[in-house]
Motif scaffolding. Structure first.
Motif, mmCIF file in Angstrom:
data_model
loop_
_atom_site.group_PDB
_atom_site.id
_atom_site.type_symbol
_atom_site.label_atom_id
_atom_site.label_comp_id
_atom_site.label_asym_id
_atom_site.label_seq_id
_atom_site.Cartn_x
_atom_site.Cartn_y
_atom_site.Cartn_z
ATOM 1 N N PHE A 45 2.645 -31.599 6.774
ATOM 2 C CA PHE A 45 2.472 -30.766 7.969
ATOM 3 C C PHE A 45 1.636 -29.523 7.658
ATOM 4 C CE2 PHE A 45 6.348 -33.173 8.873
ATOM 5 C CZ PHE A 45 6.088 -33.619 10.161
ATOM 6 N N LEU A 46 1.879 -28.912 6.500
ATOM 7 C CA LEU A 46 1.150 -27.689 6.149
ATOM 8 C C LEU A 46 -0.335 -27.962 5.930
ATOM 9 C CD1 LEU A 46 3.616 -25.920 3.661
ATOM 10 C CD2 LEU A 46 3.339 -25.531 6.109
ATOM 11 N N VAL A 47 -0.640 -29.089 5.283
ATOM 12 C CA VAL A 47 -2.043 -29.440 5.025
ATOM 13 C C VAL A 47 -2.782 -29.680 6.336
ATOM 14 C CG1 VAL A 47 -3.556 -31.225 4.071
ATOM 15 C CG2 VAL A 47 -1.688 -30.307 2.691
ATOM 16 N N LEU A 48 -2.165 -30.438 7.242
ATOM 17 C CA LEU A 48 -2.815 -30.744 8.521
ATOM 18 C C LEU A 48 -2.865 -29.530 9.434
ATOM 19 C CD1 LEU A 48 -1.334 -34.277 9.246
ATOM 20 C CD2 LEU A 48 -3.620 -33.718 8.445
ATOM 21 N N LYS A 49 -1.855 -28.666 9.356
ATOM 22 C CA LYS A 49 -1.808 -27.465 10.192
ATOM 23 C C LYS A 49 -2.700 -26.350 9.648
ATOM 24 C CE LYS A 49 -0.051 -24.801 13.469
ATOM 25 N NZ LYS A 49 -0.522 -24.946 14.861
ATOM 26 N N GLY A 50 -3.060 -26.450 8.360
ATOM 27 C CA GLY A 50 -3.848 -25.385 7.733
ATOM 28 C C GLY A 50 -2.998 -24.172 7.391
ATOM 29 N N TRP A 51 -1.752 -24.413 7.021
ATOM 30 C CA TRP A 51 -0.806 -23.345 6.723
ATOM 31 C C TRP A 51 -0.569 -23.164 5.226
ATOM 32 C CZ3 TRP A 51 4.087 -22.966 10.339
ATOM 33 C CH2 TRP A 51 3.725 -22.306 11.520
ATOM 34 N N SER A 52 -1.523 -23.539 4.418
ATOM 35 C CA SER A 52 -1.346 -23.411 2.969
ATOM 36 C C SER A 52 -1.057 -21.965 2.578
ATOM 37 C CB SER A 52 -2.593 -23.912 2.238
ATOM 38 O OG SER A 52 -2.868 -25.252 2.588
ATOM 39 N N LEU A 53 -1.790 -21.042 3.172
ATOM 40 C CA LEU A 53 -1.617 -19.634 2.845
ATOM 41 C C LEU A 53 -0.271 -19.110 3.346
ATOM 42 C CD1 LEU A 53 -2.907 -17.228 1.478
ATOM 43 C CD2 LEU A 53 -4.031 -16.634 3.631
ATOM 44 N N MET A 54 0.252 -19.686 4.424
ATOM 45 C CA MET A 54 1.556 -19.265 4.923
ATOM 46 C C MET A 54 2.644 -19.565 3.894
ATOM 47 S SD MET A 54 3.445 -17.864 7.210
ATOM 48 C CE MET A 54 2.598 -17.795 8.805
ATOM 49 N N GLY A 55 2.579 -20.750 3.285
ATOM 50 C CA GLY A 55 3.537 -21.075 2.230
ATOM 51 C C GLY A 55 3.426 -20.127 1.061
ATOM 52 N N ASP A 56 2.202 -19.793 0.684
ATOM 53 C CA ASP A 56 1.974 -18.836 -0.399
ATOM 54 C C ASP A 56 2.530 -17.466 -0.038
ATOM 55 O OD1 ASP A 56 1.069 -17.999 -2.848
ATOM 56 O OD2 ASP A 56 -0.940 -17.508 -2.147
ATOM 57 N N ALA A 57 2.321 -17.043 1.203
ATOM 58 C CA ALA A 57 2.788 -15.729 1.658
ATOM 59 C C ALA A 57 4.307 -15.629 1.600
ATOM 60 C CB ALA A 57 2.292 -15.464 3.082
ATOM 61 N N ILE A 58 4.989 -16.629 2.140
ATOM 62 C CA ILE A 58 6.455 -16.596 2.165
ATOM 63 C C ILE A 58 7.023 -16.661 0.755
ATOM 64 C CG2 ILE A 58 8.513 -17.843 2.928
ATOM 65 C CD1 ILE A 58 7.016 -18.656 5.427
ATOM 66 N N LYS A 163 12.984 -33.951 14.685
ATOM 67 C CA LYS A 163 11.879 -33.347 15.451
ATOM 68 C C LYS A 163 10.501 -33.766 14.943
ATOM 69 C CE LYS A 163 12.578 -30.788 18.256
ATOM 70 N NZ LYS A 163 12.853 -31.006 19.694
ATOM 71 N N GLY A 164 10.464 -34.812 14.142
ATOM 72 C CA GLY A 164 9.209 -35.224 13.519
ATOM 73 C C GLY A 164 8.089 -35.518 14.495
ATOM 74 N N LYS A 165 8.390 -36.278 15.557
ATOM 75 C CA LYS A 165 7.350 -36.649 16.524
ATOM 76 C C LYS A 165 6.790 -35.415 17.241
ATOM 77 C CE LYS A 165 8.988 -41.348 17.418
ATOM 78 N NZ LYS A 165 9.494 -42.304 18.428
ATOM 79 N N ASP A 166 7.679 -34.501 17.620
ATOM 80 C CA ASP A 166 7.222 -33.269 18.274
ATOM 81 C C ASP A 166 6.378 -32.424 17.323
ATOM 82 O OD1 ASP A 166 8.627 -34.108 20.465
ATOM 83 O OD2 ASP A 166 10.300 -32.719 20.194
ATOM 84 N N LEU A 167 6.785 -32.381 16.072
ATOM 85 C CA LEU A 167 6.031 -31.607 15.079
ATOM 86 C C LEU A 167 4.641 -32.201 14.866
ATOM 87 C CD1 LEU A 167 8.768 -30.862 12.376
ATOM 88 C CD2 LEU A 167 7.601 -29.179 13.817
ATOM 89 N N VAL A 168 4.552 -33.524 14.874
ATOM 90 C CA VAL A 168 3.247 -34.184 14.700
ATOM 91 C C VAL A 168 2.305 -33.806 15.838
ATOM 92 C CG1 VAL A 168 2.060 -36.410 14.681
ATOM 93 C CG2 VAL A 168 4.136 -36.096 13.331
ATOM 94 N N VAL A 169 2.810 -33.854 17.073
ATOM 95 C CA VAL A 169 1.992 -33.471 18.233
ATOM 96 C C VAL A 169 1.565 -32.009 18.114
ATOM 97 C CG1 VAL A 169 1.952 -33.196 20.743
ATOM 98 C CG2 VAL A 169 3.112 -35.156 19.721
ATOM 99 N N TYR A 170 2.506 -31.139 17.724
ATOM 100 C CA TYR A 170 2.214 -29.701 17.597
ATOM 101 C C TYR A 170 1.170 -29.443 16.520
ATOM 102 C CZ TYR A 170 2.938 -24.914 15.973
ATOM 103 O OH TYR A 170 2.752 -23.619 15.545
ATOM 104 N N VAL A 171 1.294 -30.144 15.408
ATOM 105 C CA VAL A 171 0.371 -29.935 14.289
ATOM 106 C C VAL A 171 -1.027 -30.424 14.634
ATOM 107 C CG1 VAL A 171 -0.193 -30.739 11.957
ATOM 108 C CG2 VAL A 171 2.105 -29.894 12.456
ATOM 109 N N PHE A 172 -1.130 -31.592 15.285
ATOM 110 C CA PHE A 172 -2.443 -32.173 15.578
ATOM 111 C C PHE A 172 -3.138 -31.485 16.757
ATOM 112 C CE2 PHE A 172 -1.080 -35.766 12.955
ATOM 113 C CZ PHE A 172 -2.267 -36.087 12.323
ATOM 114 N N ASP A 173 -2.373 -31.119 17.781
ATOM 115 C CA ASP A 173 -2.993 -30.536 18.972
ATOM 116 C C ASP A 173 -2.006 -29.577 19.638
ATOM 117 O OD1 ASP A 173 -4.331 -29.915 21.316
ATOM 118 O OD2 ASP A 173 -5.098 -31.943 21.616
#
Length: 301
Positions: A45-58, A163-173
């Motif tokens: 999810f982080l790779v597709l969402k572009g949240w790599s830096l968020m993980g680093d920050a936390i 919540k996997g399906k909802d997360l997939v939709v949120y991450v992609f669009d």
């Protein structure tokens, strides 16, 4: 067959199984598996969402929480979790109320909190060993730590399954998720809470600095190898578990720290996969060019 061959075989087998004779090594294997699965799932999810830096920050921002937890004589996990959530909320608030981009805000927030934690540790006499926080203490953990990590891992995996399906939709669009009536804010902050919990569970295993690799590398490698998100999830979990178990196993024989060994294996695997992709792409381009030249010559005749 040589008379000494069975004895030699048994000696090799005993050597290979030697790590399993020690309780701390068995605990280490269990812990890395418990951590490898949720971090691998989140990494996709982080790779597709572009949240790599968020993980680093936390992961960097939890240091003040650990020190405050020590002062208040409460479990480190509680302080780390609160500090991680504060970092995520502060980043979101500043981003929404300024013209700064999210990556800029995260850089300011996590470096400030990390610096605050270092100052607090230097001014307050604590029993918290900085190396254990930064790089983990996998071989010095107990069954209580395993139970704590297991509870967090089950909670994270359960949330992703539900919540996997909802997360997939949120991450992609993001816009599509909002248009079909999904609670985008709930998904956003739920993902942040899940990320914070996973980092807290990984803190004692690989430390706050190396945990970012567990949260990015499996998903990045799986992304290069697959075109379907479901395949990406399974590949990420397989890669994370195999590298984690192999890293702990190798660290016993080469006398190295387990956490860096795990990360190095993931780095080597990433380089191999990336190199394979580049070579394969170059060969396909060459083949396409060759077919194109052949077609041109045929049509000329």
């Amino acid at each position: 067959m040589s008379l000494f061959e069975p004895l030699l075989t048994n000696s090799y087998l005993a050597l290979l199984l030697e790590p399993l004779q020690f309780t701390f090594m068995v605990q280490a294997f269990i812990l890395v598996i418990l951590i490898a699965i949720p971090t691998a799932l989140l990494s996709c999810f982080l790779v597709l969402k572009g949240w790599s830096l968020m993980g680093d920050a936390i992961s960097h921002s939890i240091l003040p929480g650990v020190v405050i937890a020590y002062i208040m004589a409460i479990p480190y996990a509680i302080g780390a979790f609160i500090a991680g959530i504060f970092c995520a909320l502060a980043t979101g608030y500043i981003k929404d109320n300024s013209r700064l981009k999210e990556d800029t805000v995260m850089g300011v927030v996590f470096s400030s909190l990390f610096a605050l934690g270092l100052v607090m540790m230097s001014k307050i006499e604590t029993g918290v060993h900085l190396d254990h926080i930064l790089f983990g203490d996998l071989l010095g953990l107990s069954w209580e730590n395993i139970i704590e990590s297991a509870v967090i891992s089950i909670a994270v995996i359960g949330f992703i399954v539900i919540k996997g399906k909802d997360l997939v939709v949120y991450v992609f669009d993001h816009q599509h998720a909002k248009a079909i009536g999904l609670s985008v804010k709930f998904l956003h902050y739920s993902l942040l809470v899940t990320l914070s919990l996973t980092i807290v569970a990984s803190l004692k295993v690989v430390g706050m600095i190396l945990v970012i690799s567990l949260l990015i590398a499996p998903g990045a490698i799986a992304f290069l190898l697959s075109n379907k998100f479901s395949h990406m999830l399974w590949l990420a979990v397989l890669i994370s578990v195999c590298c984690s178990v192999t890293g702990v196993y190798l660290s016993f024989f080469i006398d190295s720290a387990p956490a860096p060994t795990i990360i190095l294996l993931m780095a080597v695997l990433f380089i191999l996969v990336f190199s394979y992709q580049q070579i394969n792409s170059a060969m396909m381009k060459r083949q396409a060019r060759s077919n194109s030249d052949t077609s041109t010559k045929t049509s000329a005749w």
